[in-house]
Design a protein around this motif. Structure first.
Motif, PDB file in Angstrom:
ATOM      1  N   GLY A 260      35.418   9.563  41.467  1.00  0.00           N
ATOM      2  CA  GLY A 260      34.949  10.852  41.984  1.00  0.00           C
ATOM      3  C   GLY A 260      34.747  11.875  40.890  1.00  0.00           C
ATOM      4  O   GLY A 260      34.983  13.076  41.097  1.00  0.00           O
ATOM      5  N   LEU A 261      34.311  11.412  39.711  1.00  0.00           N
ATOM      6  CA  LEU A 261      34.111  12.296  38.569  1.00  0.00           C
ATOM      7  C   LEU A 261      32.666  12.237  38.099  1.00  0.00           C
ATOM      8  O   LEU A 261      31.989  11.211  38.244  1.00  0.00           O
ATOM      9  CB  LEU A 261      35.025  11.885  37.405  1.00  0.00           C
ATOM     10  N   VAL A 262      32.212  13.333  37.528  1.00  0.00           N
ATOM     11  CA  VAL A 262      30.891  13.369  36.922  1.00  0.00           C
ATOM     12  C   VAL A 262      31.038  13.801  35.476  1.00  0.00           C
ATOM     13  O   VAL A 262      31.825  14.704  35.160  1.00  0.00           O
ATOM     14  CB  VAL A 262      29.942  14.329  37.689  1.00  0.00           C
ATOM     15  N   GLY A 263      30.320  13.124  34.570  1.00  0.00           N
ATOM     16  CA  GLY A 263      30.462  13.388  33.139  1.00  0.00           C
ATOM     17  C   GLY A 263      29.311  14.175  32.558  1.00  0.00           C
ATOM     18  O   GLY A 263      28.157  14.023  32.984  1.00  0.00           O
ATOM     19  N   GLU A 264      29.631  15.009  31.583  1.00  0.00           N
ATOM     20  CA  GLU A 264      28.603  15.791  30.885  1.00  0.00           C
ATOM     21  C   GLU A 264      29.023  15.967  29.432  1.00  0.00           C
ATOM     22  O   GLU A 264      30.196  16.234  29.146  1.00  0.00           O
ATOM     23  CB  GLU A 264      28.433  17.157  31.548  1.00  0.00           C
ATOM     24  N   ALA A 265      28.080  15.793  28.512  1.00  0.00           N
ATOM     25  CA  ALA A 265      28.350  15.956  27.086  1.00  0.00           C
ATOM     26  C   ALA A 265      27.904  17.343  26.635  1.00  0.00           C
ATOM     27  O   ALA A 265      26.835  17.827  27.013  1.00  0.00           O
ATOM     28  CB  ALA A 265      27.629  14.883  26.279  1.00  0.00           C
ATOM     29  N   HIS A 266      28.745  17.984  25.816  1.00  0.00           N
ATOM     30  CA  HIS A 266      28.464  19.341  25.340  1.00  0.00           C
ATOM     31  C   HIS A 266      28.576  19.389  23.822  1.00  0.00           C
ATOM     32  O   HIS A 266      29.439  18.733  23.225  1.00  0.00           O
ATOM     33  CB  HIS A 266      29.488  20.333  25.913  1.00  0.00           C
ATOM     34  N   GLU A 267      27.731  20.197  23.211  1.00  0.00           N
ATOM     35  CA  GLU A 267      27.861  20.488  21.782  1.00  0.00           C
ATOM     36  C   GLU A 267      28.795  21.677  21.635  1.00  0.00           C
ATOM     37  O   GLU A 267      28.599  22.715  22.263  1.00  0.00           O
ATOM     38  CB  GLU A 267      26.495  20.811  21.184  1.00  0.00           C
ATOM     39  N   ALA A 268      29.839  21.506  20.811  1.00  0.00           N
ATOM     40  CA  ALA A 268      30.880  22.537  20.699  1.00  0.00           C
ATOM     41  C   ALA A 268      31.008  22.996  19.251  1.00  0.00           C
ATOM     42  O   ALA A 268      31.721  22.383  18.456  1.00  0.00           O
ATOM     43  CB  ALA A 268      32.203  21.989  21.202  1.00  0.00           C
ATOM     44  N   PRO A 269      30.346  24.082  18.865  1.00  0.00           N
ATOM     45  CA  PRO A 269      30.434  24.579  17.489  1.00  0.00           C
ATOM     46  C   PRO A 269      31.734  25.339  17.246  1.00  0.00           C
ATOM     47  O   PRO A 269      32.375  25.824  18.186  1.00  0.00           O
ATOM     48  CB  PRO A 269      29.232  25.522  17.389  1.00  0.00           C
ATOM     49  N   THR A 270      32.111  25.428  15.977  1.00  0.00           N
ATOM     50  CA  THR A 270      33.298  26.218  15.607  1.00  0.00           C
ATOM     51  C   THR A 270      32.925  27.226  14.522  1.00  0.00           C
ATOM     52  O   THR A 270      32.550  28.348  14.831  1.00  0.00           O
ATOM     53  CB  THR A 270      34.441  25.299  15.130  1.00  0.00           C
ATOM     54  N   VAL A 271      32.995  26.811  13.272  1.00  0.00           N
ATOM     55  CA  VAL A 271      32.708  27.695  12.141  1.00  0.00           C
ATOM     56  C   VAL A 271      31.329  27.353  11.574  1.00  0.00           C
ATOM     57  O   VAL A 271      30.970  26.178  11.468  1.00  0.00           O
ATOM     58  CB  VAL A 271      33.794  27.533  11.053  1.00  0.00           C
ATOM     59  N   ALA A 272      30.572  28.368  11.221  1.00  0.00           N
ATOM     60  CA  ALA A 272      29.249  28.155  10.638  1.00  0.00           C
ATOM     61  C   ALA A 272      29.342  27.236   9.422  1.00  0.00           C
ATOM     62  O   ALA A 272      30.218  27.398   8.573  1.00  0.00           O
ATOM     63  CB  ALA A 272      28.637  29.497  10.242  1.00  0.00           C
ATOM     64  N   GLY A 273      28.433  26.264   9.366  1.00  0.00           N
ATOM     65  CA  GLY A 273      28.431  25.328   8.253  1.00  0.00           C
ATOM     66  C   GLY A 273      29.200  24.051   8.525  1.00  0.00           C
ATOM     67  O   GLY A 273      29.114  23.087   7.764  1.00  0.00           O
ATOM     68  N   VAL A 274      29.974  24.041   9.620  1.00  0.00           N
ATOM     69  CA  VAL A 274      30.728  22.852  10.030  1.00  0.00           C
ATOM     70  C   VAL A 274      30.000  22.213  11.202  1.00  0.00           C
ATOM     71  O   VAL A 274      29.618  22.885  12.161  1.00  0.00           O
ATOM     72  CB  VAL A 274      32.178  23.218  10.437  1.00  0.00           C
ATOM     73  N   ASP A 275      29.786  20.898  11.123  1.00  0.00           N
ATOM     74  CA  ASP A 275      29.087  20.201  12.195  1.00  0.00           C
ATOM     75  C   ASP A 275      29.788  20.426  13.528  1.00  0.00           C
ATOM     76  O   ASP A 275      31.021  20.372  13.601  1.00  0.00           O
ATOM     77  CB  ASP A 275      29.026  18.703  11.915  1.00  0.00           C
ATOM     78  N   PRO A 276      29.021  20.666  14.589  1.00  0.00           N
ATOM     79  CA  PRO A 276      29.648  20.857  15.897  1.00  0.00           C
ATOM     80  C   PRO A 276      30.313  19.578  16.393  1.00  0.00           C
ATOM     81  O   PRO A 276      29.926  18.472  16.011  1.00  0.00           O
ATOM     82  CB  PRO A 276      28.466  21.256  16.801  1.00  0.00           C
ATOM     83  N   THR A 277      31.291  19.742  17.233  1.00  0.00           N
ATOM     84  CA  THR A 277      31.992  18.630  17.862  1.00  0.00           C
ATOM     85  C   THR A 277      31.321  18.325  19.196  1.00  0.00           C
ATOM     86  O   THR A 277      30.719  19.200  19.808  1.00  0.00           O
ATOM     87  CB  THR A 277      33.466  19.033  18.107  1.00  0.00           C
TER      88      THR A 277
END
Length: 225
Positions: free
Chosen positions: A200-217
């Motif tokens: 009963g779950l639905v999945g979604e992928a998100h881009e999660a940035p932190t500090v400028a110059g560091v690749d987002p998670t």
């Protein structure tokens, strides 16, 4: 969680320091963490000093503790919602200990089956003043009767389909999961679609940035349908 199990090894003291990390002392990092920076810094310093010695991180990761481990873990915060947070397979305390350091008002339960890693988590919480971290030894399947989560986190533990099978029984009626994943996250969601449907779950992928110059998670959220 840390990456896979590693043997303990000796590393010269001069290498077991954040001073070799190019992001250490960067004003952008301190600004990102704000008032929580002292607790996060204490944990990052302890991880750099003890991580390789205890087999929690690899020696090549000592020059990128902030990017590879601390900021990567912190990226999950916007997806945590309210309530009790349970970090499954916490390992080195990633992301659980970072999350607890950043959210001192929230209860964060770190579930870890290995005795020496739970010993590390107890020590890290005490030495870094992260009083809201509660360490529980066991696998997710073992703690179903004693642990209930409003949100579950996990990093480098298992594929999405396995995590759902192990962890869904821990979720409250409105609970969700926020998983730190790599660039193949959407493919993982697709491969897990039947398991997600049964749970009963639905999945979604998100881009999660932190500090400028560091690749987002990449953070995958699994929410109740």
């Amino acid at each position: 969680m840390s990456t896979g199990e590693r043997p303990e090894m000796d590393v010269p003291a001069e290498l077991r320091t954040l001073e070799n990390d190019p992001l250490h002392g960067d004003a952008r990092v301190a600004k990102y963490f704000g008032d929580t920076y002292p607790r996060v810094l204490a944990f990052a310093e302890l991880l750099a000093d003890q991580g390789v010695l205890r087999g929690l991180i690899g020696p090549r990761e000592l020059t990128r503790v902030w990017e590879r481990h601390i900021l990567n873990s912190a990226a999950v915060l916007p997806f945590l919602g309210e309530g009790t947070i349970v970090d499954v397979g916490s390992g080195a305390g990633l992301p659980g200990m970072v999350v607890a350091a950043m959210l001192p008002e929230r209860q964060v339960v770190l579930v870890e089956p290995m005795e020496r890693r739970t010993a590390w988590l107890f020590e890290a919480a005490e030495r870094c003043g992260i009083d809201n971290a509660i360490v529980v030894r066991g696998r997710a399947e073992d703690v179903r009767e004693s642990v209930e989560a409003d949100v579950i986190t996990a990093r480098a533990v298992a594929s999405i389909d396995k995590l759902v099978k192990w962890c869904a029984p821990l979720l409250s009626d409105t609970g969700r999961m926020a998983l730190l994943k790599g660039k193949s996250a959407r493919d993982e969601i697709e491969r897990a679609k039947y398991v997600l449907r049964r749970a009963g779950l639905v999945g979604e992928a998100h881009e999660a940035p932190t500090v400028a110059g560091v690749d987002p998670t990449t953070v995958v959220t699994l929410s109740r349908v």
